[in-house]
Design a protein around this motif. Structure first.
Motif, PDB file in Angstrom:
ATOM      1  N   PHE A 287       0.833  -1.202   0.000  1.00 17.20           N
ATOM      2  CA  PHE A 287       0.000   0.000   0.000  1.00 17.20           C
ATOM      3  C   PHE A 287       0.867   1.252   0.000  1.00 17.20           C
ATOM      4  CE2 PHE A 287      -2.891  -3.185   1.824  1.00 17.20           C
ATOM      5  CZ  PHE A 287      -3.914  -3.069   0.908  1.00 17.20           C
ATOM      6  N   THR A 288       1.935   1.223   0.804  1.00 14.92           N
ATOM      7  CA  THR A 288       2.846   2.370   0.823  1.00 14.92           C
ATOM      8  C   THR A 288       3.398   2.626  -0.567  1.00 14.92           C
ATOM      9  OG1 THR A 288       3.454   1.606   3.018  1.00 14.92           O
ATOM     10  CG2 THR A 288       4.779   3.374   2.097  1.00 14.92           C
ATOM     11  N   ILE A 326       8.997   7.156  22.196  1.00 16.27           N
ATOM     12  CA  ILE A 326       7.880   7.793  21.508  1.00 16.27           C
ATOM     13  C   ILE A 326       7.304   6.753  20.557  1.00 16.27           C
ATOM     14  CG2 ILE A 326       7.230   9.612  19.887  1.00 16.27           C
ATOM     15  CD1 ILE A 326       9.576  11.232  20.986  1.00 16.27           C
ATOM     16  N   PRO A 327       5.969   6.533  20.601  1.00 15.98           N
ATOM     17  CA  PRO A 327       5.407   5.476  19.752  1.00 15.98           C
ATOM     18  C   PRO A 327       5.803   5.645  18.284  1.00 15.98           C
ATOM     19  CG  PRO A 327       3.724   6.396  21.179  1.00 15.98           C
ATOM     20  CD  PRO A 327       4.957   7.196  21.402  1.00 15.98           C
ATOM     21  N   ALA A 329       4.262   4.961  15.872  1.00 18.30           N
ATOM     22  CA  ALA A 329       3.099   5.380  15.084  1.00 18.30           C
ATOM     23  C   ALA A 329       3.202   6.838  14.651  1.00 18.30           C
ATOM     24  CB  ALA A 329       1.818   5.161  15.892  1.00 18.30           C
ATOM     25  N   ILE A 330       4.062   7.616  15.337  1.00 17.52           N
ATOM     26  CA  ILE A 330       4.171   9.027  14.970  1.00 17.52           C
ATOM     27  C   ILE A 330       4.658   9.173  13.532  1.00 17.52           C
ATOM     28  CG2 ILE A 330       6.555   9.460  15.743  1.00 17.52           C
ATOM     29  CD1 ILE A 330       5.095  12.100  16.992  1.00 17.52           C
ATOM     30  N   GLU A 332       3.775   7.360  11.078  1.00 12.28           N
ATOM     31  CA  GLU A 332       2.589   7.216  10.224  1.00 12.28           C
ATOM     32  C   GLU A 332       1.778   8.508  10.204  1.00 12.28           C
ATOM     33  OE1 GLU A 332       1.319   3.660  12.251  1.00 12.28           O
ATOM     34  OE2 GLU A 332       1.086   2.658  10.317  1.00 12.28           O
ATOM     35  N   VAL A 333       1.698   9.162  11.375  1.00 13.67           N
ATOM     36  CA  VAL A 333       0.975  10.436  11.423  1.00 13.67           C
ATOM     37  C   VAL A 333       1.655  11.436  10.491  1.00 13.67           C
ATOM     38  CG1 VAL A 333       0.245  12.344  12.903  1.00 13.67           C
ATOM     39  CG2 VAL A 333       0.186  10.013  13.776  1.00 13.67           C
ATOM     40  N   GLN A 335       3.637  10.775   7.923  1.00 14.49           N
ATOM     41  CA  GLN A 335       3.395  10.339   6.536  1.00 14.49           C
ATOM     42  C   GLN A 335       2.038  10.802   6.040  1.00 14.49           C
ATOM     43  OE1 GLN A 335       3.701   6.125   5.514  1.00 14.49           O
ATOM     44  NE2 GLN A 335       5.313   5.924   7.018  1.00 14.49           N
ATOM     45  N   GLY A 336       1.018  10.561   6.869  1.00 14.44           N
ATOM     46  CA  GLY A 336      -0.344  10.927   6.472  1.00 14.44           C
ATOM     47  C   GLY A 336      -0.458  12.415   6.194  1.00 14.44           C
ATOM     48  N   ILE A 337       0.108  13.232   7.082  1.00 13.46           N
ATOM     49  CA  ILE A 337      -0.011  14.689   6.908  1.00 13.46           C
ATOM     50  C   ILE A 337       0.734  15.142   5.652  1.00 13.46           C
ATOM     51  CG2 ILE A 337       0.538  16.926   7.944  1.00 13.46           C
ATOM     52  CD1 ILE A 337      -0.001  15.649  10.679  1.00 13.46           C
ATOM     53  N   LEU A 339       1.256  13.432   3.011  1.00 13.65           N
ATOM     54  CA  LEU A 339       0.453  13.013   1.858  1.00 13.65           C
ATOM     55  C   LEU A 339      -0.713  13.944   1.611  1.00 13.65           C
ATOM     56  CD1 LEU A 339       0.462   9.197   2.407  1.00 13.65           C
ATOM     57  CD2 LEU A 339       1.330  10.431   0.445  1.00 13.65           C
ATOM     58  N   PHE A 340      -1.404  14.305   2.687  1.00  8.72           N
ATOM     59  CA  PHE A 340      -2.546  15.216   2.520  1.00  8.72           C
ATOM     60  C   PHE A 340      -2.100  16.505   1.829  1.00  8.72           C
ATOM     61  CE2 PHE A 340      -4.629  13.187   6.464  1.00  8.72           C
ATOM     62  CZ  PHE A 340      -5.299  12.284   5.667  1.00  8.72           C
TER      63      PHE A 340
END
Lengths: 363, 322
Positions: A287-288, A326-327, A329-330, A332-333, A335-337, A339-340
């Motif tokens: 997906f990435t 620090i998780p 997952a940050i 991914e956050v 990456q998402g931003i 991309l937006f």
């Protein structure tokens, strides 16, 4: 008020500036989010770079430094998968089945690795390579047939086939292919030494394969008849038909190549990194890769750069977890931003806003 | 025999329990796809809803506020998607995937401090199975229908409401025309952009409360990636139900049942005329995806008009390019 018109002259500098602007804006926005969550964004960004490419003082063991090696290892499958999907996207066939094609490629390669152990590596590895290409290719070919025969939306069928592929691997892993010596632990046996990719500079040779594939795809899309036909179909299928292109044939060949390349990525990951096949081997890389291919505008050289940057984010995130708790997952956050913002900036590359006063003047 | 009937009753009950988050997310997917937008962010929006529902539940102790907050945060995620794909004409597939990546990161990041924190009794109690006396003891179907969380009944009601909205109201008619042919809808005076925004965000809301069902009712505690791919099954289910909320109810419970069998059949040995066999759980789990592909082929062969995907699905509408 205002009107939107399509830009006729998209200058390269203008495009580049807008994209860079979008990434900077995204990093600022992500920074604000981190700050709101109580972290110092400067520290986090520094740590991501540090954890993905910097040499740590105490871990120089010759060859490529460990963290950079990790980043390159993460970039290799991403590059190959992005190259694979870019071929299909060039003809506007929305293959989101890279994940499944990756698994089926790895599966075919694993079958060869388990059943032809006695072969020497210089025969066994190319054999695995070829079967991975065929496996992934078939998994890409089926949605092409479904599209052509039944007009079944490819973005939906390829998505479904991802989960079918993963289900098959899970089944084999826990059932028929389970390692009897794993003491009740549900995994497949490890590959024998001759089924594992050799290393150059401490990196498995997947990186050389990735670079060669980048050149091949670049030439295929830019310099060959097939590449030209793919581009024409991507622009307008009706035009392509009138121009006498056998669209069905091109569709089948293209999807076989697209899926096959994703399959090769699966073989390389199984043989070079995991040294076996598991149902976790991809972890969403397929997906990435859709995103990296798209961000790179389907250009093979830019895919190399974008995939490396994404691998840095992945590796940097993992490092944040270990070094600062620090998780991960940050990443991914972030990456998402990013991309937006980049997705949004696309609009300003393609269109310009014309205010109505100017329209009147023009008249 | 009595054991068998009891087991069957429990099985049907848990099929509905497993099917409920699927149902909610599927309704969400239907709403977005009916206005022409394939939103692959379902999984991400469910995770956003799940984590915010859980946080709100812990902090307020009020289940109602928790569920609403879950829906709102997911609707906010859908709003980002709508802004990029509707107003900025961005690529729907990439934007949807970006939303899933963002939502997953968002949920796991916030959730990392929630592992091991339990929900207050006020939330758990209000959402636990609501047992109707006498009726719940009806053999086989009693537990399935009359011993469920209030959440289950609300989700059924929402499915019916959305069906009514799409099929029977003038808003629904306008919405469908936006999804089928936005240019024609625009020409007839329908505010295409507004319809798209509202339905995409409503869809996000549904996905969010679907996610919150997992963290508040069926699990109920926090774990990373709590949705475990349910969002993707919902994307499949939208097609399986041929964009019809009523069919989505049956589809969701069917897929829910398959998921239950996954866990339950692993060690059961069956006997078919003296030949022992086991049903393989992993192979069973690919059945929903496989059936969805079959449905996609089937709706094309039958060419029944009402079962077709919305004609404008996946493409951006740009007025100036008509």
């Amino acid at each position: 008020m205002f009107n939107l018109t399509k830009r006729t002259n998209q200058s390269k500098i203008h495009t580049l500036l807008l994209q860079l602007g979008a990434i900077v804006a995204a990093l600022v926005a992500a920074g604000i989010v981190m700050w709101a969550m109580g972290y110092n964004p400067f520290v986090i960004y520094t740590k991501i770079v540090e954890g993905s490419v910097m040499v740590s003082e105490n871990a120089k063991k010759g060859g490529v430094p460990y963290r950079l090696l990790q980043t390159i290892n993460k970039a290799i499958p991403l590059v190959i998968l992005s190259l694979g999907v870019s071929v299909a996207y060039k003809m506007k066939f929305w293959n989101i089945g890279a994940e499944g094609q990756f698994y089926i490629g790895a599966l075919f390669a694993a079958y060869v690795a388990f059943n032809f152990k006695q072969l020497p590596p210089y025969i066994l590895l190319p054999f695995m390579f070829l079967s991975a290409f065929i496996g992934g290719g078939l998994w890409g070919f089926i949605p092409a047939v479904l599209k052509n025969r039944f007009n079944a939306s490819e973005s939906l069928t390829t998505l479904m086939m991802n989960y079918i592929a993963i289900g098959i691997v899970t089944y084999l892993q826990l059932g028929p292919w389970r390692d009897p010596e794993a003491k009740g632990f549900g995994r497949m046996p490890y590959f024998t030494e001759n089924a594992i990719l050799p290393k150059v500079f401490g990196i498995h040779i997947g990186f050389i394969i990735a670079l060669i594939l980048a050149v091949i795809i670049f030439v295929l899309l830019k310099k060959t008849k097939l590449g030209y036909e793919i581009a024409v179909i991507g622009e307008n299928e009706t035009t392509a038909k009138y121009a006498g292109i056998n669209t069905a044939k091109v569709l089948f060949i293209t999807l076989f190549i697209s899926g096959g390349i994703c399959g090769i990525a699966g073989m390389i990951q199984a043989s070079g990194i995991e040294k076996t096949l598991t149902d976790q081997i991809s972890g969403g890389l397929g997906f990435t890769a859709i995103i990296t291919a798209w961000l790179a505008k389907l250009s093979a050289p830019i895919i190399l750069v974008v995939s490396f940057l994404f691998a840095m984010l992945l590796q940097g995130g993992a490092y944040l977890q270990v070094s600062m708790q620090i998780p991960a997952a940050i990443s991914e956050v972030i990456q998402g931003i990013i991309l937006f913002f980049v997705l949004g900036s696309e609009f300003f590359i393609q269109y310009k806003i014309v205010f109505s006063s100017k329209i009147k003047e023009a008249k | 025999m009595n054991d068998f009937i009891n087991a069957l009753a429990l099985f049907l009950q848990s099929a509905v329990t497993m099917g409920t988050p699927l149902l909610l997310a599927t309704i969400g997917g239907i709403l977005a796809e009916k206005v022409g937008h394939l939103n692959l962010g379902v999984e991400g929006m469910m995770l956003m809803g799940a984590v915010i529902g859980y946080v709100t539940g812990i902090n307020t102790g009020n289940p109602f506020i928790a569920i609403i907050a879950a829906g709102l945060v997911a609707a906010l995620g859908a709003l980002i998607y709508a802004f990029i794909t509707v107003s900025l004409k961005g690529n729907q597939i990439v934007t949807g995937l970006a939303l899933t990546i963002f939502g997953t990161g968002f949920a796991n990041f916030i959730g990392s401090s929630l592992v091991g924190v339990t929900l207050p009794a006020s939330v758990k109690g209000a959402l636990s199975d609501f047992e109707m006396p006498i009726l719940k003891d009806i053999p086989i179907l009693g537990k399935m229908i009359f011993s469920q969380s209030i959440y289950v009944y609300v989700s059924l009601l929402l499915a019916l409401l959305v069906w009514f909205y799409i099929k029977k109201t003038s808003f629904g008619l306008n919405m469908r025309s936006v999804g089928e042919n936005p240019a024609a809808a625009d020409a007839s005076g329908i505010n295409v952009t507004l319809y798209k925004y509202i339905n995409i965000c409503l869809g996000g809301f549904m996905c969010g409360i679907g996610g919150a069902y997992l963290s508040l009712v069926s699990v109920p505690s926090w774990q990373d990636n709590i949705t475990a791919g349910i969002g993707w099954i919902a994307v499949a289910l939208v097609i399986f139900a041929t964009w019809n909320p009523i069919r989505a109810i049956f589809g969701a419970y069917l897929f829910g049942a398959i998921q239950c069998l996954d866990y339950k059949l692993q060690n059961v040995k069956f006997n078919f005329f003296g030949n022992p066999f086991t049903i393989n759980a992993q192979l069973l789990s690919i059945l929903p995806y496989f059936m969805t592909i079959i449905v996609l082929i089937f709706i094309n062969i039958r060419k029944k008009k009402e079962n077709q995907p919305p004609a404008g699905l996946g493409s951006a509408y740009f007025r100036e390019e008509r």
